[in-house]
Scaffold this motif. Structure first.
Motif, mmCIF file in Angstrom:
data_model
loop_
_atom_site.group_PDB
_atom_site.id
_atom_site.type_symbol
_atom_site.label_atom_id
_atom_site.label_comp_id
_atom_site.label_asym_id
_atom_site.label_seq_id
_atom_site.Cartn_x
_atom_site.Cartn_y
_atom_site.Cartn_z
ATOM 1 N N LEU A 71 59.980 -39.944 178.898
ATOM 2 C CA LEU A 71 61.353 -40.438 179.093
ATOM 3 C C LEU A 71 62.276 -39.289 179.506
ATOM 4 C CD1 LEU A 71 61.643 -42.931 176.068
ATOM 5 C CD2 LEU A 71 61.463 -43.519 178.503
ATOM 6 N N ILE A 72 62.057 -38.112 178.912
ATOM 7 C CA ILE A 72 62.880 -36.947 179.273
ATOM 8 C C ILE A 72 62.633 -36.595 180.744
ATOM 9 C CG2 ILE A 72 63.199 -34.457 178.881
ATOM 10 C CD1 ILE A 72 62.594 -35.038 175.868
ATOM 11 N N ALA A 73 61.353 -36.655 181.156
ATOM 12 C CA ALA A 73 61.016 -36.328 182.552
ATOM 13 C C ALA A 73 61.635 -37.352 183.514
ATOM 14 C CB ALA A 73 59.497 -36.270 182.724
ATOM 15 N N LEU A 74 61.622 -38.612 183.111
ATOM 16 C CA LEU A 74 62.230 -39.649 183.963
ATOM 17 C C LEU A 74 63.731 -39.405 184.135
ATOM 18 C CD1 LEU A 74 60.774 -43.129 182.904
ATOM 19 C CD2 LEU A 74 60.862 -42.150 185.209
ATOM 20 N N ALA A 75 64.385 -39.069 183.027
ATOM 21 C CA ALA A 75 65.829 -38.804 183.092
ATOM 22 C C ALA A 75 66.094 -37.646 184.045
ATOM 23 C CB ALA A 75 66.363 -38.489 181.694
ATOM 24 N N ALA A 76 65.203 -36.626 183.996
ATOM 25 C CA ALA A 76 65.394 -35.445 184.852
ATOM 26 C C ALA A 76 65.266 -35.808 186.325
ATOM 27 C CB ALA A 76 64.383 -34.365 184.469
ATOM 28 N N GLU A 77 64.571 -36.902 186.614
ATOM 29 C CA GLU A 77 64.482 -37.335 188.026
ATOM 30 C C GLU A 77 65.787 -37.962 188.490
ATOM 31 O OE1 GLU A 77 61.089 -39.405 189.532
ATOM 32 O OE2 GLU A 77 59.831 -38.584 187.925
ATOM 33 N N MET A 78 66.602 -38.409 187.547
ATOM 34 C CA MET A 78 67.878 -39.028 187.909
ATOM 35 C C MET A 78 68.972 -37.986 188.094
ATOM 36 S SD MET A 78 66.964 -42.118 187.942
ATOM 37 C CE MET A 78 65.189 -42.264 187.754
ATOM 38 N N THR A 79 68.997 -37.012 187.187
ATOM 39 C CA THR A 79 70.078 -36.022 187.218
ATOM 40 C C THR A 79 69.663 -34.771 186.442
ATOM 41 O OG1 THR A 79 72.295 -35.535 186.372
ATOM 42 C CG2 THR A 79 71.110 -37.293 185.261
ATOM 43 N N ASP A 80 70.300 -33.625 186.821
ATOM 44 C CA ASP A 80 70.044 -32.386 186.073
ATOM 45 C C ASP A 80 70.774 -32.401 184.737
ATOM 46 O OD1 ASP A 80 68.552 -31.395 188.057
ATOM 47 O OD2 ASP A 80 70.171 -30.239 189.002
#
Ligand code: ADP
Ligand code: ASP
Ligand code: MG
Length: 406
Positions: A50-59
């Protein structure tokens, strides 16, 4: 009929089969006459994913949304486990942290439990259900969902055990107890049949992630026994409690290591009263926890200040410290992230001489350089290069003869 709070970690509920296996264990236990509240972690590596997915959305994901996102991981497990239990004929009910009455402050990502109202849990238990609670989360006064920090489901479990006055809290994980060192990097490590709160708190605070340190803090304050064991077999585990015999406590208990270390050095700090407060107060206000601080002896009224923070807080810490460095007219502010901590923990280290010397000699003979040393009453910690961690842990384990400690 004892009331027990159990907690199953990520690997223990890693896939559908594992969740069914946990359901079977719960049912066997209920048949044995116990009443259970069960706390679950997110399945497998879900939180990381989930953390990695969020990182794909924004820094820079907003902390509020990040916590709401991460809380879903444990909710998924709790609902699936309740379904598996009901499918086997065992009444069960899944609750989010908020529904279970867990109230936290609003420090997203590392919230603390402020209160716990167990009324709903008690009602469901009285109605004969196994109550499954999603770990690692709670509800703030502003009705926001906040998470407790990585590994925080252990703390949910102990908090529930305290508030329900449970007989004990059982932590089921992928190792069958607390070992004298992380068995993944030190195969000679031996399992401890018991350990006191104080030593376990020190081990977990300094890197032994088998237990969340805040869970141990809570257990110690309220005297709740915590039993750590495997969800994969029935081997006897480790009892963490307050009644460990004095003599037994009087020796080196174990070795912890922590690779989540970043070091910050502020060079050429003017040596005058108030400077340390000027540097560390803003870090505290910014929610940065600083653990090791060393100030060199001053040369021509200038000193170097070195301290460590967790790697995840390095950028935030540097953003606070750089302007302060300029303001107080210090020299450079430097950061490095290749270091790790290795700690020797044991209640007997204050009374017995020579532990520090033996630790430093062991590292020297293993050709490992010590970058920084800190101690507490029952701990000696050396900061070393992270690549040296496995060798350091193994060498220290041998030097302090921990292979047959249990
Ligand atoms: P869970 O997902 O069940 O919470 P964790 O990964 O948080 O499990 O904790 C279990 C891991 O802790 C083990 O797999 C082991 O590698 C690690 N560990 C570190 N130090 C120790 C220790 N002293 N004793 C046992 N396990 C340890
Ligand atoms: N799922 C969270 C984590 O991975 C909390 C926990 O497992 O205790 O850190
Ligand atoms: Mg854990």
């Amino acid at each position: 009929m004892a009331l027990i709070v159990q907690k199953y970690g990520g690997t223990s509920v890693g896939d559908a089969e594992r969740i069914k296996a946990v359901a079977d264990r719960i049912i066997a236990r209920i048949k044995g006459g116990d009443r259970l509240v069960v706390v679950v972690s997110a399945m497998g590596q879900t939180t990381d994913e989930l953390i990695a997915l969020a990182a794909e959305m924004t820094d820079e994901p907003e902390a509020r949304e990040m916590d709401l996102l991460l809380s879903t991981g444990e909710i998924v497990t709790s609902t699936l486990l309740a379904m598996a239990l009901k499918h086997s004929g065992q009444p069960a009910l899944a609750l989010s942290g908020a529904q279970a009455g867990i109230g936290t402050d609003q420090v997203y990502g590392r919230a603390r439990i402020l209160k716990l109202d167990p009324a709903r849990v008690v009602r469901e238990l009285d109605a004969g259900a196994v109550v499954i609670v999603a770990g690692f989360q709670g509800l703030t006064e502003e009705m926001e969902i906040a998470t407790l920090g990585r590994g925080g489901s252990d703390t949910t479990a102990v908090a529930l055990a305290v508030s329900l006055k449970a007989e004990r809290c059982e932590i089921y994980t992928d190792v069958d107890g607390v070992y004298t060192a992380d068995p993944r990097i030190c195969p000679e490590a031996s399992k401890l049949s018991e350990i006191g709160y104080e030593e376990m708190l020190e081990l977990s605070t300094w890197g032994a992630r088998v237990m969340h340190n805040r869970a141990i803090e809570l257990a110690a304050v309220y005297g709740v026994p915590v039993y750590v064991s495997s969800s994969f077999n029935d081997e006897p585990g480790t009892l963490i409690h307050g009644g460990v015999a004095m003599e037994k406590a009087n020796k080196v208990m174990g070795i912890a290591h922590d690779e989540d270390v970043a070091r910050i050095t502020v060079r050429g700090v003017p040596d005058r009263p108030g400077i340390a407060a000027h540097i560390f107060e803003p870090l505290g206000e910014g929610g940065i926890s600083v653990d090791t601080i060393v100030q060199n002896a001053s040369v021509e009224r200038l000193t170097d200040l070195t301290f460590t923070v967790s790697r995840s807080q390095l950028d935030e810490a540097m953003a606070i410290i750089k302007p302060i460095g300029e303001e107080i007219k210090a020299g450079e502010v430097m950061a490095d992230t290749h270091l790790a901590k290795v700690s020797l923990v044991g209640a007997g280290m204050t009374s017995g001489p020579g532990y520090a010397g033996r630790m430093f000699r062991t590292l020297f003979e293993a050709k490992i350089n010590i970058e920084l040393i800190t101690t507490s009453e029952i701990r000696i910690t050396c900061l070393i290069d992270e690549k040296d961690v496995p060798a350091a842990v193994k060498a220290l384990h041998r030097a302090f003869e921990l292979a047959d400690a249990a």
